[in-house]
Design an enzyme around this catalytic site. Structure first.
Site, PDB file in Angstrom:
ATOM      1  N   HIS A  22       0.736  -1.181  -0.011  1.00  0.00           N
ATOM      2  CA  HIS A  22       0.024   0.125   0.166  1.00  0.00           C
ATOM      3  C   HIS A  22       0.790   1.254  -0.014  1.00  0.00           C
ATOM      4  CE1 HIS A  22       1.073  -0.769   4.000  1.00  0.00           C
ATOM      5  NE2 HIS A  22       0.200   0.582   4.538  1.00  0.00           N
ATOM      6  N   HIS A  65       1.085   4.032   1.999  1.00  0.00           N
ATOM      7  CA  HIS A  65       1.737   4.802   3.020  1.00  0.00           C
ATOM      8  C   HIS A  65       3.088   4.884   2.922  1.00  0.00           C
ATOM      9  CE1 HIS A  65      -2.019   3.812   5.737  1.00  0.00           C
ATOM     10  NE2 HIS A  65      -2.426   4.832   5.090  1.00  0.00           N
ATOM     11  N   ASP A 114       5.513   4.629   5.039  1.00  0.00           N
ATOM     12  CA  ASP A 114       6.455   3.780   5.653  1.00  0.00           C
ATOM     13  C   ASP A 114       6.786   2.612   4.696  1.00  0.00           C
ATOM     14  OD1 ASP A 114       3.830   3.331   6.222  1.00  0.00           O
ATOM     15  OD2 ASP A 114       4.313   2.264   8.127  1.00  0.00           O
ATOM     16  N   HIS A 115       6.150   2.243   3.674  1.00  0.00           N
ATOM     17  CA  HIS A 115       6.254   1.309   2.694  1.00  0.00           C
ATOM     18  C   HIS A 115       6.781   1.771   1.481  1.00  0.00           C
ATOM     19  CE1 HIS A 115       3.972  -1.476   5.122  1.00  0.00           C
ATOM     20  NE2 HIS A 115       3.505  -0.569   5.733  1.00  0.00           N
ATOM     21  N   HIS A 127      -7.177  -1.582   5.407  1.00  0.00           N
ATOM     22  CA  HIS A 127      -6.220  -1.068   6.166  1.00  0.00           C
ATOM     23  C   HIS A 127      -6.507   0.736   5.889  1.00  0.00           C
ATOM     24  CE1 HIS A 127      -2.448   0.079   8.016  1.00  0.00           C
ATOM     25  NE2 HIS A 127      -1.955   0.425   6.775  1.00  0.00           N
TER      26      HIS A 127
HETATM   27 ZN   LIG Z   1      -0.146   1.373   6.285  1.00  0.00          ZN
END
Ligand SMILES: [Zn+2]
Length: 182
Positions: free
Chosen positions: A63, A65, A67-68, A141
């Protein structure tokens, strides 16, 4: 086949635990590494491993976000600097292509290899060859998210030729028949 955890944290990096990235090492199977997510600092984590960025063949993003994905532009760029010339495939939710293309354009980064994007909008099979099948399923999520499933095709086991010879069997069609026994 080996899984290497480059980061298992969420949100922000911690001193001893980086944000998310997991490497699936398929060096014996296809001389390649697949990455799952690429949080900020993944390049540094890779430097502490034996993974060569040019061996990374596919990157699957769960996904969008930060942090990914905040480590992705840097890794793409470094893979080029380090002589990567084989194509890189990036799978992820809609928006991943615009994100990478925007960063590369604004930073005037030229990539020396073909970059292929596969934006996912629904569950299904993403990739299949003689060795592996990768499929995805939506996750819950709060933002479009996908889980990935990797299935290795079944293959014949190795025949222990030496053991058969020691049993007194002579090489011939019988070896082939034995190999097919499940
Ligand atoms: Zn996330």
């Amino acid at each position: 086949m080996e899984l290497e955890f480059l980061g298992t944290g969420a949100g922000v990096p911690a001193k001893h635990r980086n944000v998310t990235s997991i490497a699936l090492r398929l060096l014996d199977e296809r001389n390649a590494v697949w990455l799952f997510d690429c949080g900020e600092g993944t390049q540094m984590q890779i430097l502490h491993s034996t993974i060569r960025p040019r061996k990374i063949e596919k990157i699957f993003i769960t996904h969008l976000h930060g942090d990914h994905i905040y480590g992705l532009p840097g890794l793409i760029s470094s893979r080029s600097f380090q002589g990567g010339d084989t194509p890189l495939e990036i799978y992820g939710p809609k928006g991943i292509k615009a994100y990478i293309q925007t960063v590369l354009r604004i930073s005037q980064t030229k990539v020396s290899y073909p970059l292929h994007f596969f934006e996912i909008e629904e569950e299904g099979i993403l990739f299949k060859d003689q060795q592996f099948e990768v499929s995805c399923l939506p996750l819950d999520h709060g933002i479009d998210s996908f889980g990935y499933r990797i299935v290795e095709a079944s293959h014949q086991g190795e025949l222990q030729v030496q053991a058969l010879l020691e049993l007194g069997l002579k090489p011939g069609p019988v070896f082939g028949r034995l190999k097919k026994v499940k």
